[in-house]
Structures are given as structure tokens and as C-alpha cells.
Design a protein around this motif. Structure first.
Motif, PDB file in Angstrom:
ATOM      1  N   UNK A  38       0.864  -1.177   0.000  1.00  0.00           N
ATOM      2  CA  UNK A  38       0.000   0.000   0.000  1.00  0.00           C
ATOM      3  C   UNK A  38       0.905   1.233   0.000  1.00  0.00           C
ATOM      4  N   UNK A  39       0.443   2.343  -0.592  1.00  0.00           N
ATOM      5  CA  UNK A  39       1.267   3.552  -0.596  1.00  0.00           C
ATOM      6  C   UNK A  39       1.678   3.962   0.822  1.00  0.00           C
ATOM      7  N   UNK A  40       0.758   3.791   1.786  1.00  0.00           N
ATOM      8  CA  UNK A  40       1.074   4.184   3.176  1.00  0.00           C
ATOM      9  C   UNK A  40       2.255   3.391   3.730  1.00  0.00           C
ATOM     10  N   UNK A  41       2.298   2.085   3.421  1.00  0.00           N
ATOM     11  CA  UNK A  41       3.419   1.257   3.877  1.00  0.00           C
ATOM     12  C   UNK A  41       4.727   1.773   3.298  1.00  0.00           C
ATOM     13  N   UNK A  42       4.673   2.103   2.021  1.00  0.00           N
ATOM     14  CA  UNK A  42       5.895   2.509   1.346  1.00  0.00           C
ATOM     15  C   UNK A  42       6.396   3.860   1.842  1.00  0.00           C
ATOM     16  N   UNK A  43       5.472   4.764   2.146  1.00  0.00           N
ATOM     17  CA  UNK A  43       5.848   6.049   2.725  1.00  0.00           C
ATOM     18  C   UNK A  43       6.548   5.809   4.052  1.00  0.00           C
ATOM     19  N   UNK A  44       5.953   4.896   4.850  1.00  0.00           N
ATOM     20  CA  UNK A  44       6.472   4.593   6.178  1.00  0.00           C
ATOM     21  C   UNK A  44       7.864   3.977   6.089  1.00  0.00           C
ATOM     22  N   UNK A  45       8.068   3.109   5.110  1.00  0.00           N
ATOM     23  CA  UNK A  45       9.315   2.351   5.027  1.00  0.00           C
ATOM     24  C   UNK A  45      10.424   3.090   4.293  1.00  0.00           C
ATOM     25  N   UNK A  46      10.106   3.596   3.124  1.00  0.00           N
ATOM     26  CA  UNK A  46      11.166   4.121   2.268  1.00  0.00           C
ATOM     27  C   UNK A  46      11.325   5.628   2.406  1.00  0.00           C
ATOM     28  N   UNK A  47      10.401   6.257   3.132  1.00  0.00           N
ATOM     29  CA  UNK A  47      10.514   7.695   3.331  1.00  0.00           C
ATOM     30  C   UNK A  47      10.300   8.493   2.054  1.00  0.00           C
ATOM     31  N   UNK A  48       9.622   7.888   1.056  1.00  0.00           N
ATOM     32  CA  UNK A  48       9.312   8.632  -0.170  1.00  0.00           C
ATOM     33  C   UNK A  48       7.976   9.355   0.021  1.00  0.00           C
ATOM     34  N   UNK A  49       7.657  10.261  -0.882  1.00  0.00           N
ATOM     35  CA  UNK A  49       6.360  10.938  -0.777  1.00  0.00           C
ATOM     36  C   UNK A  49       5.272   9.989  -1.241  1.00  0.00           C
ATOM     37  N   UNK A  50       4.026  10.329  -0.909  1.00  0.00           N
ATOM     38  CA  UNK A  50       2.933   9.440  -1.288  1.00  0.00           C
ATOM     39  C   UNK A  50       2.797   9.363  -2.817  1.00  0.00           C
ATOM     40  N   UNK A  51       3.041  10.498  -3.482  1.00  0.00           N
ATOM     41  CA  UNK A  51       2.931  10.513  -4.952  1.00  0.00           C
ATOM     42  C   UNK A  51       3.952   9.551  -5.576  1.00  0.00           C
ATOM     43  N   UNK A  52       5.188   9.595  -5.051  1.00  0.00           N
ATOM     44  CA  UNK A  52       6.218   8.683  -5.564  1.00  0.00           C
ATOM     45  C   UNK A  52       5.841   7.235  -5.276  1.00  0.00           C
ATOM     46  N   UNK A  53       5.339   6.996  -4.063  1.00  0.00           N
ATOM     47  CA  UNK A  53       4.956   5.630  -3.683  1.00  0.00           C
ATOM     48  C   UNK A  53       3.919   5.089  -4.663  1.00  0.00           C
ATOM     49  N   UNK A  54       2.932   5.918  -4.995  1.00  0.00           N
ATOM     50  CA  UNK A  54       1.884   5.481  -5.933  1.00  0.00           C
ATOM     51  C   UNK A  54       2.481   5.156  -7.306  1.00  0.00           C
ATOM     52  N   UNK A  55       3.435   6.001  -7.722  1.00  0.00           N
ATOM     53  CA  UNK A  55       4.054   5.782  -9.030  1.00  0.00           C
ATOM     54  C   UNK A  55       4.835   4.459  -9.047  1.00  0.00           C
ATOM     55  N   UNK A  56       5.599   4.226  -7.967  1.00  0.00           N
ATOM     56  CA  UNK A  56       6.392   2.987  -7.879  1.00  0.00           C
ATOM     57  C   UNK A  56       5.472   1.771  -7.919  1.00  0.00           C
ATOM     58  N   UNK A  57       4.411   1.829  -7.126  1.00  0.00           N
ATOM     59  CA  UNK A  57       3.506   0.681  -7.015  1.00  0.00           C
ATOM     60  C   UNK A  57       2.792   0.429  -8.348  1.00  0.00           C
ATOM     61  N   UNK A  58       2.328   1.512  -8.979  1.00  0.00           N
ATOM     62  CA  UNK A  58       1.625   1.349 -10.255  1.00  0.00           C
ATOM     63  C   UNK A  58       2.528   0.787 -11.344  1.00  0.00           C
ATOM     64  N   UNK A  59       3.779   1.251 -11.358  1.00  0.00           N
ATOM     65  CA  UNK A  59       4.703   0.727 -12.356  1.00  0.00           C
ATOM     66  C   UNK A  59       4.925  -0.765 -12.138  1.00  0.00           C
ATOM     67  N   UNK A  60       5.111  -1.145 -10.856  1.00  0.00           N
ATOM     68  CA  UNK A  60       5.311  -2.567 -10.545  1.00  0.00           C
ATOM     69  C   UNK A  60       4.089  -3.370 -10.986  1.00  0.00           C
ATOM     70  N   UNK A  61       2.913  -2.818 -10.774  1.00  0.00           N
ATOM     71  CA  UNK A  61       1.679  -3.521 -11.171  1.00  0.00           C
ATOM     72  C   UNK A  61       1.612  -3.715 -12.684  1.00  0.00           C
TER      73      UNK A  61
END
Ligand code: ADP
Ligand code: MG
Length: 319
Positions: A38-61
Motif C-alpha cells: 500500500x502507498x502508506x506502507x511505502x511512505x512509512x518504510x522508504x521515506x518517499x512521498x505518497x505521490x512517488x509511492x503510488x508511481x512505484x507501485x503502479x509501475x510494478x503492477x
């Protein structure tokens, strides 16, 4: 599910070397693990912004070939799930039959709310035949607080007219001394199942967060803590799913200052623990020494409560 072999985490948008390292350490080392985050997990773990987290996750998908399953196939799989009785019919009914294998069940509540008692009871009951609310399996009991008591298991076994020696022999107690040790134990459990062919059907972690909480204090350490915790939760979930066993974790609580109305009691561990747990149950003290269990969020159980009690024989219904 197909994974592209030449995949590198740094191929994802916004993922430099530092972020990649954080993600990998936290168990996000495959396309699949990132795609389902989830974007929230990634923000918590990697310290990226939520927008970046969404981009990373969507690309992986987008890169992932997802394998669909029909409803019938899924239903067939779910037929293998065992439900372990808590010892209370009301509590079992609340859980639609009992504590499920193939899932993580989290129970949180304040000190003395009966989280440990429930862990002991499940360690006995999982050994029962399936038609009596068991899963005919053995137990790994990871004790982080030193509250595991064989004497208590003996009492509970005898209350059910079981051979307490046999019951105790089927429970592997292990004391975890720190969070690294706690995490290592999970891979050792996998070896017990794979190499030694032990029919383990229940893994208890009592409690999940005590070492993580005491080792990582102060703001600067939160991200590192959450990375490790994420890996730990994923390891537990994989164990549950790969070997169709039940994982029972207990969790500590804190008062959430953001809740003004109602009970501010919240489980510790943040999003990581909340998302990885298949079902969360909040237990608290009720009237006349009873305990109240409430399902907090479950995919298939409506938010509801039940009352039970702890007796010398174990967890029971309130008459
Ligand atoms: P938690 O793990 O949530 O801090 P516990 O599982 O240790 O709480 O619950 C402790 C409670 O269990 C005690 O307050 C007591 O009410 C009950 N309990 C423990 N042992 C017995 C027993 N032998 N007989 C009856 N009740 C017991
Ligand atoms: Mg306890």
C-alpha cells in the motif's frame, strides 16, 4: 505468477540506490511484493512521498503478469482452512468458526486483557481432532516477554481430559531475546516444517512488538524499525499461507491522541502490522471479570463483539 527475471528495483521511477536499499531490506525485493504494497506502507518504510509511492507501485503492477484465479478455485482452496476453537462458543461464533489457518490473527489489548491466556488455549486446542475444533497439529510458541507457562497449558489440557504430557510435548517453546532473534526464529520454523516434517499448525508470537518497541526508540529510528517489522510480518504471512497454518500474534496498545470520541485505545506498530494482519481483535476487560472481544477489521466478518471469561480450565463462555 510470472516475474520478469531481469527486474531491478532501481528500474522503478523515483527509486535511487538509497531507496532501493531500504525497500530491499524491508522485504520489497520482488515486483510482486511491491505491486501488492500500500502507498502508506511505502511512505512509512522508504521515506518517499505518497505521490512517488503510488508511481512505484503502479509501475510494478503494470510490469507484472497477474495470475487470475476463478472464484471456484479460490473457494476450493479455502476449503482446506482449519478453524481453531478459542474454547468459547461465543468467541468462535464471532470469528465465524475460530482462529483460521492460512492467516494472521492479531489480538491487541491492555495488560491483563487475556491475550496470553488465549495463546495458551489455542496451543492446546489446535492439537484436538478437527471435528472438535482443532487442526491436529503442533505449535511453535515464540515468547518475547517471558510469560509462557507450561503449568498453565497443563491445567487447560487436564480441564479437557487430555494427556497433558503429550500436549506439552507438541508445543515448542522458544524465548526470543531481541528482534533479530525473533525474526530468525521464523526461518527456523520453516526448517522444522520442511526438513523435520513437523506438522506445525499454529505459530504464536507473544508479543509481536515488545522488542521492536524497546530497541527502536526516538523519531530517527522509526523508518528502520518499520522496515524490519515489514519483513517480519511478510515472513509470518508467507509461513501461514505456504503451510496452511495459523499465526496468532498479540499486540500492545497505546492511546491514540487523534481520537476524541469513544475508546482511544489503538494497537502499536502502525500501518505495517494493521495491513499484514488478516483479522484484528481488540480485547478489553468487561463487567464482573469478563472479557469483551471486538473484531476491528476483517474482510468477511462484520464489526461485532462477544463476551467470554478466563477460568482455571481456560477460555470459556459466560453463562
Ligand atoms: P495479557 O496477556 O493480555 O496481558 P493475560 O493473558 O496474562 O493478559 O491475562 C491475565 C488474566 O488471565 C488474569 O488477570 C486472570 O484474570 C486470568 N488468569 C490467568 N491465569 C488464570 C487461572 N489460572 N485461573 C483463572 N484466571 C486466570
Ligand atoms: Mg501477555
Amino acid at each position: 505468477m510470472a516475474e520478469k527475471k531481469d527486474f531491478k528495483i532501481t528500474d522503478l521511477p523515483g527509486v535511487g540506490a538509497a531507496t532501493a536499499e531500504k525497500l530491499e531490506e524491508a522485504g520489497f525485493n520482488t515486483l510482486m511484493s511491491i505491486a501488492v504494497a500500500s502507498p502508506a506502507d511505502m511512505v512509512e518504510i522508504a521515506g518517499v512521498t505518497e505521490a512517488t509511492a503510488r508511481k512505484i507501485i503502479n509501475t510494478a503492477r503494470n510490469k507484472l503478469d497477474v495470475g487470475f484465479q476463478t472464484g471456484t478455485e479460490l473457494l476450493e482452496k479455502r476449503k482446506n482452512i482449519d478453524r481453531i476453537s478459542t474454547g468459547s462458543k461465543a468467541f468462535d461464533a464471532l470469528l465465524m468458526g475460530g482462529v483460521e489457518t492460512n492467516a494472521i490473527t492479531e489480538v491487541y489489548g491492555e495488560f491483563g486483557s487475556s491475550k496470553t491466556q488465549l495463546g495458551h488455549q489455542l496451543a492446546v486446542n489446535v492439537q484436538l481432532p478437527k471435528e472438535q475444533g482443532g487442526a491436529e497439529g503442533m505449535v511453535c510458541y515464540i515468547d518475547t516477554e517471558g510469560t509462557g507457562r507450561p503449568e498453565r497449558i497443563k491445567q487447560m489440557a487436564e480441564a479437557l481430559n487430555l494427556d497433558s504430557i503429550k500436549i506439552l510435548d507438541n508445543i515448542k517453546f522458544i524465548r526470543a531475546f531481541n528482534s533479530d532473534h525473533q525474526m530468525l526464529i521464523i526461518s527456523k520454523i520453516e526448517e522444522l516444517i520442511k526438513n523435520d516434517k513437523l506438522p506445525i499448525k499454529l505459530v504464536v508470537v507473544d508479543s509481536l512488538m515488545s522488542h521492536f518497541r524497546s530497541e527502536f526508540v526516538g523519531r530517527g529510528t522509526l523508518s528502520e524499525r518499520q522496515q524490519k517489522l515489514n519483513k517480519h510480518m511478510h515472513d509470518l504471512l508467507k509461513l501461514a499461507e505456504n503451510y496452511n497454518l495459523a499465526v496468532y500474534i498479540t499486540n500492545q496498545v497505546m492511546a491514540n491522541p487523534a481520537i476524541f470520541f469513544g475508546d482511544p485505545t489503538t494497537a502499536v506498530g502502525g500501518n505495517i502490522v494493521a495491513h499484514a494482519s488478516s483479522i484484528r481483535i481488540y480485547v478489553r476487560k468487561g463487567k464482573k471479570g469478563t472479557r469483551v472481544a471486538r473484531v476491528i477489521d476483517s474482510p468477511n466478518i462484520p464489526d461485532s463483539e462477544c463476551v467470554f471469561k478466563v477460568t482455571e480450565g481456560g477460555i470459556r463462555d459466560v453463562e
